[in-house]
Design an enzyme around this catalytic site. Structure first.
Site, mmCIF file in Angstrom:
data_model
loop_
_atom_site.group_PDB
_atom_site.id
_atom_site.type_symbol
_atom_site.label_atom_id
_atom_site.label_comp_id
_atom_site.label_asym_id
_atom_site.label_seq_id
_atom_site.Cartn_x
_atom_site.Cartn_y
_atom_site.Cartn_z
ATOM 1 N N ARG A 238 19.309 -33.928 -68.761
ATOM 2 C CA ARG A 238 18.562 -32.695 -68.979
ATOM 3 C C ARG A 238 17.179 -32.827 -68.350
ATOM 4 N NH1 ARG A 238 22.522 -30.419 -69.291
ATOM 5 N NH2 ARG A 238 23.405 -29.175 -70.949
ATOM 6 N N GLU A 267 15.368 -24.282 -64.329
ATOM 7 C CA GLU A 267 16.413 -24.112 -63.309
ATOM 8 C C GLU A 267 16.637 -22.633 -63.056
ATOM 9 O OE1 GLU A 267 19.876 -26.364 -64.475
ATOM 10 O OE2 GLU A 267 18.730 -28.211 -64.674
ATOM 11 N N HIS A 286 22.116 -29.208 -60.278
ATOM 12 C CA HIS A 286 22.896 -29.281 -61.522
ATOM 13 C C HIS A 286 24.411 -29.305 -61.214
ATOM 14 C CE1 HIS A 286 22.558 -28.328 -66.075
ATOM 15 N NE2 HIS A 286 23.658 -29.004 -65.848
#
Ligand code: NAD
Ligand code: MLT
Length: 534
Positions: A238, A267, A286
């Site tokens: 994370r 993000e 990601h």
């Protein structure tokens, strides 16, 4: 399968594997609507009659959206972390939340290895040069993994798989995970150590802990100073685990030899983020869970969960709703909440490997109610330390997998005037952490921390300070927090006698940054500082 003759609508707002969703698409009783990243107005209109909402990490299922979804009954998260979902808000509305926690473990582990290898051999940078017509063999000299030390922070599902593969590369593996026992780590081939030791010894550091208040800013100004000079760091967990400004400075100064990041504080990563300009930083958007296999499995698991929910009204693996009958729920509902809150409190106070969770029932608890309340306490403890989402069904399984014993005891005597009092005790490598609670005016209340009597509503943000009772202590704490703009909304103190061991619980209005907590710990007479969010 239909409600008032209408088909159930399933809304998908993030990219989820279509083949895996086929069972939902093909079902005559369901209407599958795929509308990726809809604008606010469109989403508002879609939510008016949505019964099931499926998301990945891009869609934020906030209280504001839940309000606009009167017919919503279940939310499915295609992945592990449910940090983009207001689970508490969903619970209040009786909306079940399910996820697919195991399906992407291998994908995330293999992506981590891709990043580790890329960091050691500069593969993306060399590739980029080649594409620009260059042939520069000297610039991209690499280093070997064999013989180096890998520090794994968080030995859960993904961390363990990463650690196992490190052994094949001939690496020494050290790990930091305060919630697993030394034997468990040894079984995986890792030596457990405190975070400063791991940071100081590791050539490569890889993060695999959950996001959230306890781990936010794990790599910060203070901890970066403990890192071995030139070490490289991978974050495939994370974004919030690393303070990005600190990371950029550490890379620029050469303190860190490189970093590979799959996840970011915000993000998508801003186009002008300074991270994008650093040659020894490798970035992926990601992609940890983005393999065909993982995405297929995630979608299949979710489809199964949604079908079971609509066909049999069952959310067996729900993270938030117990499968108890209404009569039992009515009788023990408040104690389930109390058990879970006490468990969550204890979980956030842990400072060593967790070996056992013990629940002690004082007073007139019915035999048949004890097990659900113990499971609620276990769920609370595990929710505080695991990323994957813990439900009433999987809590005992997860505890077994992690070698955590669970026991419950009955003590029919009435304690301290409470007709029913509950203790939740965590037995760790270092000793016992215990918290007791009761239902007072229909609401849960913490009435004892260890052997100190307190009176705390288990709700909101709290700083728990262990201290030596002495004049001026409260003033010093208040001045420090006031100076840092932290508003204290309530404060509770427990102590045996003047000038002895005491505890202060401060309820605060906002999140308190890690450096302020560290400063509190430096006040003379304060022996422990914990941040607790309930
Ligand atoms: P998990 O719950 O199985 O494991 C988490 C581990 O962290 C547990 O062993 C727990 O004891 C430990 N832990 C908790 N707090 C800690 C602390 N302060 N210090 C050290 N250890 C601590 O979770 P998982 O499935 O292995 O997932 C790990 C992380 O990876 C999560 O953040 C998850 O959201 C993330 N993830 C990312 C991707 C991606 O696409 N990049 C994919 C899957 C999972
Ligand atoms: C997860 O928590 O499962 C990951 O972040 C993967 C994802 O959502 O893509």
């Amino acid at each position: 399968m239909s409600e008032n003759g209408k088909r159930f609508t399933v809304l998908v707002t993030d990219p989820i594997d279509r083949e895996g969703l086929k069972p939902l698409q093909d079902h005559p009783g369901l209407e599958l609507r795929v509308e990726l990243s809809p604008a606010a107005e469109k989403l508002t209109s879609l939510l008016t009659d949505t019964n099931a909402w499926l998301v990945r990490s891009e869609t934020k299922v906030t209280a504001q959206w839940l309000e606009k979804a009167p017919a919503l009954r279940i939310i499915g998260r295609a992945g592990v972390g449910v940090d983009n979902i207001d689970v508490a808000g969903a619970s209040r509305r009786g909306i079940a939340v399910i996820n697919a926690p195991q399906a992407n473990t291998i994908a995330a582990c293999e992506h981590t290895w891709g990043l580790l290898l890329s960091l050691s051999r500069n593969i993306p940078q060399a590739d980029s040069d080649m594409k620009q017509g260059k042939w520069d063999r000297a610039r991209w000299m690499g280093t070997e993994l064999q013989g180096k030390t890998l520090g794994v922070v968080g030995l859960g599902r993904i961390g363990r798989e990463v650690a196992k593969r490190a052994v094949a590369f001939g690496m020494r593996v050290v790990a930091h995970d305060p919630y697993i026992s030394t034997e468990q780590a040894r079984g995986i081939g890792a030596t457990l150590m405190p975070l400063p030791g791991l940071l100081g010894e590791s050539d490569y550091i890889t993060l695999h802990v959950p996001g959230g208040a306890q781990t936010k800013g794990l790599i910060n100004d203070a901890t970066i100073g403990q890192v071995k000079a030139g070490a490289r760091i991978v974050n495939c967990a994370r974004g919030e685990l690393i303070e990005e400004k600190t990371l950029v400075e550490a890379i620029k100064s050469g303190r860190l030899g490189g970093a590979a990041l799959d996840v970011f504080t915000k993000e998508p990563l801003a186009a002008d983020s300074p991270l994008r300009g650093l040659p020894n930083v490798i970035l992926t958007p990601h992609l940890g869970a983005s393999t065909t296999e993982a995405q297929r499995k995630v979608a299949e698991e979710l489809s199964k969960g949604i079908l079971e929910f609509f066909e049999r009204g069952l959310a067996r693996y729900a993270l938030n709703l117990p499968g108890f009958d209404p009569e039992t729920l009515e009788q023990i509902g408040p104690f389930l909440e109390l058990g879970e809150k006490l468990g969550a409190f204890v979980g956030q106070m842990l400072d060593a490997g967790l070996k056992e969770v013990r629940t002690v029932f004082h007073g007139d608890f019915e035999e048949r109610h004890r097990h659900p309340v113990s499971v609620a306490a276990l769920k609370g403890v595990l929710t505080s330390i695991l990323a994957q989402g813990v439900g009433f069904i999987n809590a005992p399984i997860l505890a077994r997998e992690r070698g955590i014993k669970t026991t419950d005891e009955i003590d029919p005597s009435i304690l301290e005037g409470y007709s029913r009092l509950l203790d939740v005790i965590a037995v760790t490598d270092k000793g016992e952490i215990s918290v007791s609670g009761a239902i007072i005016s229909h609401a849960p209340r913490i009435v004892r921390l260890g052997d100190l009597v307190v009176d705390v509503r288990p709700k909101g943000r709290m700083i728990v300070l262990e201290n030596q009772d002495r004049p001026g202590m409260i003033g010093q704490v208040g001045t420090l927090l006031g100076g840092r703009g932290v508003n204290i909304s309530d404060m509770r103190v427990g102590r045996h006698a003047p000038k002895q061991k005491a505890v202060m619980v401060l309820l605060v209005d906002e999140d308190v940054p890690g450096d302020v907590l560290r400063e509190l710990g430096q006040i003379s007479g304060i022996t422990g500082v914990r941040w607790v969010r309930l």
